[in-house]
Design a protein around this motif. Structure first.
Motif, PDB file in Angstrom:
ATOM      1  N   PRO A 165       0.862  -1.331   0.089  1.00  0.00           N
ATOM      2  CA  PRO A 165      -0.003   0.023   0.058  1.00  0.00           C
ATOM      3  C   PRO A 165       0.840   1.179   0.077  1.00  0.00           C
ATOM      4  N   MET A 166       2.215   1.002   0.621  1.00  0.00           N
ATOM      5  CA  MET A 166       2.836   2.434   0.503  1.00  0.00           C
ATOM      6  C   MET A 166       3.461   2.557  -0.890  1.00  0.00           C
ATOM      7  N   LEU A 167       3.667   1.713  -1.888  1.00  0.00           N
ATOM      8  CA  LEU A 167       4.144   1.545  -3.436  1.00  0.00           C
ATOM      9  C   LEU A 167       2.887   2.217  -3.882  1.00  0.00           C
ATOM     10  N   THR A 168       2.802   3.689  -3.737  1.00  0.00           N
ATOM     11  CA  THR A 168       1.830   4.336  -4.499  1.00  0.00           C
ATOM     12  C   THR A 168       1.925   4.574  -6.129  1.00  0.00           C
ATOM     13  N   TRP A 169       1.128   4.700  -6.974  1.00  0.00           N
ATOM     14  CA  TRP A 169       1.445   4.912  -8.524  1.00  0.00           C
ATOM     15  C   TRP A 169       2.358   6.131  -8.566  1.00  0.00           C
ATOM     16  N   GLU A 170       2.310   7.427  -7.594  1.00  0.00           N
ATOM     17  CA  GLU A 170       3.019   8.219  -7.571  1.00  0.00           C
ATOM     18  C   GLU A 170       4.440   8.101  -7.382  1.00  0.00           C
ATOM     19  N   LEU A 171       4.697   7.318  -6.466  1.00  0.00           N
ATOM     20  CA  LEU A 171       6.045   6.899  -6.006  1.00  0.00           C
ATOM     21  C   LEU A 171       6.645   6.060  -7.002  1.00  0.00           C
ATOM     22  N   TYR A 172       6.018   5.194  -7.587  1.00  0.00           N
ATOM     23  CA  TYR A 172       6.388   4.058  -8.680  1.00  0.00           C
ATOM     24  C   TYR A 172       6.890   4.904  -9.981  1.00  0.00           C
ATOM     25  N   LEU A 173       5.970   6.065 -10.366  1.00  0.00           N
ATOM     26  CA  LEU A 173       6.276   7.127 -11.379  1.00  0.00           C
ATOM     27  C   LEU A 173       7.237   7.703 -11.087  1.00  0.00           C
ATOM     28  N   TRP A 174       7.703   8.028  -9.990  1.00  0.00           N
ATOM     29  CA  TRP A 174       8.756   9.098  -9.618  1.00  0.00           C
ATOM     30  C   TRP A 174      10.085   8.222  -9.943  1.00  0.00           C
ATOM     31  N   SER A 175      10.119   6.839  -9.432  1.00  0.00           N
ATOM     32  CA  SER A 175      11.234   6.193  -9.656  1.00  0.00           C
ATOM     33  C   SER A 175      11.388   5.742 -11.118  1.00  0.00           C
ATOM     34  N   ALA A 176      10.280   5.477 -11.847  1.00  0.00           N
ATOM     35  CA  ALA A 176      10.325   5.292 -13.356  1.00  0.00           C
ATOM     36  C   ALA A 176      11.102   6.630 -13.903  1.00  0.00           C
ATOM     37  N   VAL A 177      10.432   7.630 -13.737  1.00  0.00           N
ATOM     38  CA  VAL A 177      11.054   9.025 -14.224  1.00  0.00           C
ATOM     39  C   VAL A 177      12.684   8.923 -13.935  1.00  0.00           C
ATOM     40  N   VAL A 178      13.162   8.836 -12.671  1.00  0.00           N
ATOM     41  CA  VAL A 178      14.336   8.960 -12.237  1.00  0.00           C
ATOM     42  C   VAL A 178      15.301   8.237 -13.051  1.00  0.00           C
ATOM     43  N   PHE A 179      14.793   6.848 -13.582  1.00  0.00           N
ATOM     44  CA  PHE A 179      15.714   5.752 -14.364  1.00  0.00           C
ATOM     45  C   PHE A 179      15.618   6.451 -15.748  1.00  0.00           C
ATOM     46  N   SER A 180      14.440   6.901 -16.157  1.00  0.00           N
ATOM     47  CA  SER A 180      14.430   7.234 -17.795  1.00  0.00           C
ATOM     48  C   SER A 180      15.237   8.393 -18.035  1.00  0.00           C
TER      49      SER A 180
END
Length: 547
Positions: free
Chosen positions: A121-136
């Motif tokens: 539940p702590m792995l929100t969509w906003e957090l996943y998106l943040w991490s994906a953008v960091v890698f991108s």
């Protein structure tokens, strides 16, 4: 600028952060995809806060709120600014893919049990998106760490740019901004990975990296910025038309020979402003369109005779003046259809939308350059009288320069206005009759004021070469299925013209059988019109090429 090997977030560190059973569960998809491992690993470290080994690095990264919670790559901020443009499907595809990954990872965490049920539940969509953008936006290829990798690398690759290496995050080094043509060298030491600038950088001046020859669309979606005068920017045109058997045969021959070095991914073609010869840019054509796109459209507008020639000589370019003009007209229609999408926009409301406008301005500049190039090639500059230059002849020209023909058209079709005739569906028949009329004058009155020297030359030097009159098809042509179908359709049209327009009761004149018109003459005119004409746009009529 250097980074210790121990601080680099690579594959070994990513998989060490996730239990093997959970890792296998995440990878248990078809096709296998490592991207969720990278993104989830970094997001999990974010959730650890100060207890994470990577906390000093994470805390200097842009915040979740800035990158995902209503900022970069957030749909509301892009909104109408990219609607209808090439960015819209690219952005939607990326977000859709990442959201699908996020749902899968959350589901895997719940199935894993234990502490990971609490993480889910702590792995929100906003957090996943943040991490994906960091890698991108920040990843480098881990091939820089291999002993046999070249020491000089002109690019900064994202994980999606290479299939032979995995991504890695290099703290601090990934803070350097991009500047095209910056010369850099990577050096792997026993303890550090170092980026060195070959260019002289005065003390106190900014040190730049070079992300490589990337378009503004890549920079915007991948990194969140654009360059106002990006020499590597292109306009992407996706085009995958169905091909007839003959066309496919020719296309396969072209791809196996002179097009074998052109890589077309996902049927996307790149239009660009040709390189300045003084700039150190990759080799490009002298025109805005890649050869692969030009030859594809050229193939699509081929008539039967041109197709037969290309089967034996697939590299022929140009095939004919008619073919070149037809090709350029179709490309022009495609370009002009897209220009309004980049000219109509609302004032930017924030920095992201200002950045998007830089991209849209660059795209518009490329489209207008391509449009001007095609207009120059076509030479269809309209005069006040509505006529075109000598490279093409339009229906207006046939009507304007032949009063008896114009009067006969008005008398039978109810109008001598070219646009009205096209809208009523009779423009093609009138054009074919006009061509037949020129042949009729050639056979009966070559000194007629309605048969100019240009028309006589066109008939003698080109048309009679391919369309002798009376026309006698060869045995091979008679057995050709495509030709038979065309001939059947043509004969139906010619029969209608013969019976309805050239009726026996009409007094001698422009459209009278008593004046020497024959069914063979009408069929000949329709054949020339079908083979030698091309459409201007979608509803703007037909033009013929002067060779």
């Amino acid at each position: 600028m250097s980074c210790p090997h121990s601080l680099i977030y690579d594959w070994d560190k990513a998989i060490a952060l996730i239990p093997e059973s959970l890792r296998r569960s995440i990878l248990d998809r078809s096709p296998p995809n490592e991207h969720p491992i990278w993104v989830f690993g970094l997001a999990a470290e974010y959730l650890k806060g100060e207890s994470s080994f990577f906390y000093p690095y994470i805390r200097i990264l842009p915040t979740v709120e800035k990158l995902a919670g209503g900022g970069f790559l957030h749909g509301q901020d892009w909104g109408e600014a990219v609607k209808g443009t090439n960015l819209e499907p690219n952005l939607n595809d990326r977000i859709s893919t990442w959201k699908d990954e996020w749902k899968w990872v959350v589901d895997c965490c719940n199935r894993e049990g234990g502490e990971w049920v609490e993480v889910a539940p702590m792995l929100t969509w906003e957090l996943y998106l943040w991490s994906a953008v960091v890698f991108s936006s920040r990843a480098f290829p881990d091939s820089l760490m291999t002993p046999d990798s070249p020491s000089a690398s002109p690019t900064r690759e994202r994980e999606s740019d290479t299939e032979i290496s995995r991504p890695m995050l290099v703290p601090l080094v990934d803070m350097l901004n991009h500047k095209p043509f910056s010369q850099i060298v990577w050096m792997k030491g026993p303890e550090n990975l170092t980026l060195c600038s070959v260019n002289d950088t005065p003390e106190g001046q900014e040190l730049f990296n070079n992300y490589g020859p990337k378009s503004n669309a890549e920079l915007l979606i991948g990194y969140g910025f654009c360059l106002p005068d990006n020499p590597f920017d292109t306009f992407q045109l996706k085009f995958n038309p169905p091909l007839m058997p003959r066309q496919k045969l020719i296309r396969d021959k072209q791809r196996a020979t002179f097009l074998k070095n052109e890589v077309i991914k996902d049927n996307v073609y790149h239009i660009y402003i040709p390189s300045n010869p003084d700039a150190k840019l990759p080799s490009r054509n002298k025109c805005a369109f890649p050869q692969s796109l030009m030859t594809l459209v050229q193939l699509l507008v081929c008539n039967r005779r041109e197709l037969s020639h290309l089967i034996s000589n697939p590299a022929t370019n140009p095939v004919s003046l008619r073919n070149s003009l037809a090709r350029d007209q179709q490309l022009l229609a495609a370009i002009q259809k897209r220009i309004p999408l980049y000219t109509t926009r609302r004032p930017p409301q924030n920095h992201l939308q200002e950045t998007i406008n830089i991209h849209l301005d660059s795209q518009l500049r490329i489209l207008r350059y391509a449009q001007d190039e095609l207009l120059q090639a076509l030479q269809v500059v309209t005069t006040p009288a509505g006529r075109t230059q000598v490279n093409a002849i339009a229906l207006e020209e046939l009507l304007a320069n032949d009063a008896p023909f114009r009067d006969a058209v008005e008398g039978h079709f109810g109008s001598d206005d070219a646009d009205t005739l096209r809208e009523s569906g009779t423009g093609e028949a009138v054009f074919a009759l006009g061509i037949s009329r020129k042949l009729h004058l050639y056979n009966t009155d070559r000194k007629s004021p309605y048969l100019s020297k240009e028309w006589r030359n066109w008939l003698e030097k080109r048309i009679f070469k391919f369309f002798p009159y009376p026309f006698k098809p060869s045995k091979a042509l008679l057995e050709d299925v495509d030709w038979k179908q065309c001939e059947q359709r043509r004969n139906v049209g010619a029969k209608w013209v013969w019976e309805d327009v050239l009726d026996e009761g009409r007094e001698p004149g422009c459209f009278s059988r008593r004046d020497g018109w024959t069914l063979g003459l009408v069929i000949w005119g329709m054949r020339v019109w079908e083979e030698e004409s091309w459409k201007v746009g979608e509803l703007e009529g037909i033009e013929l090429a002067w060779e």
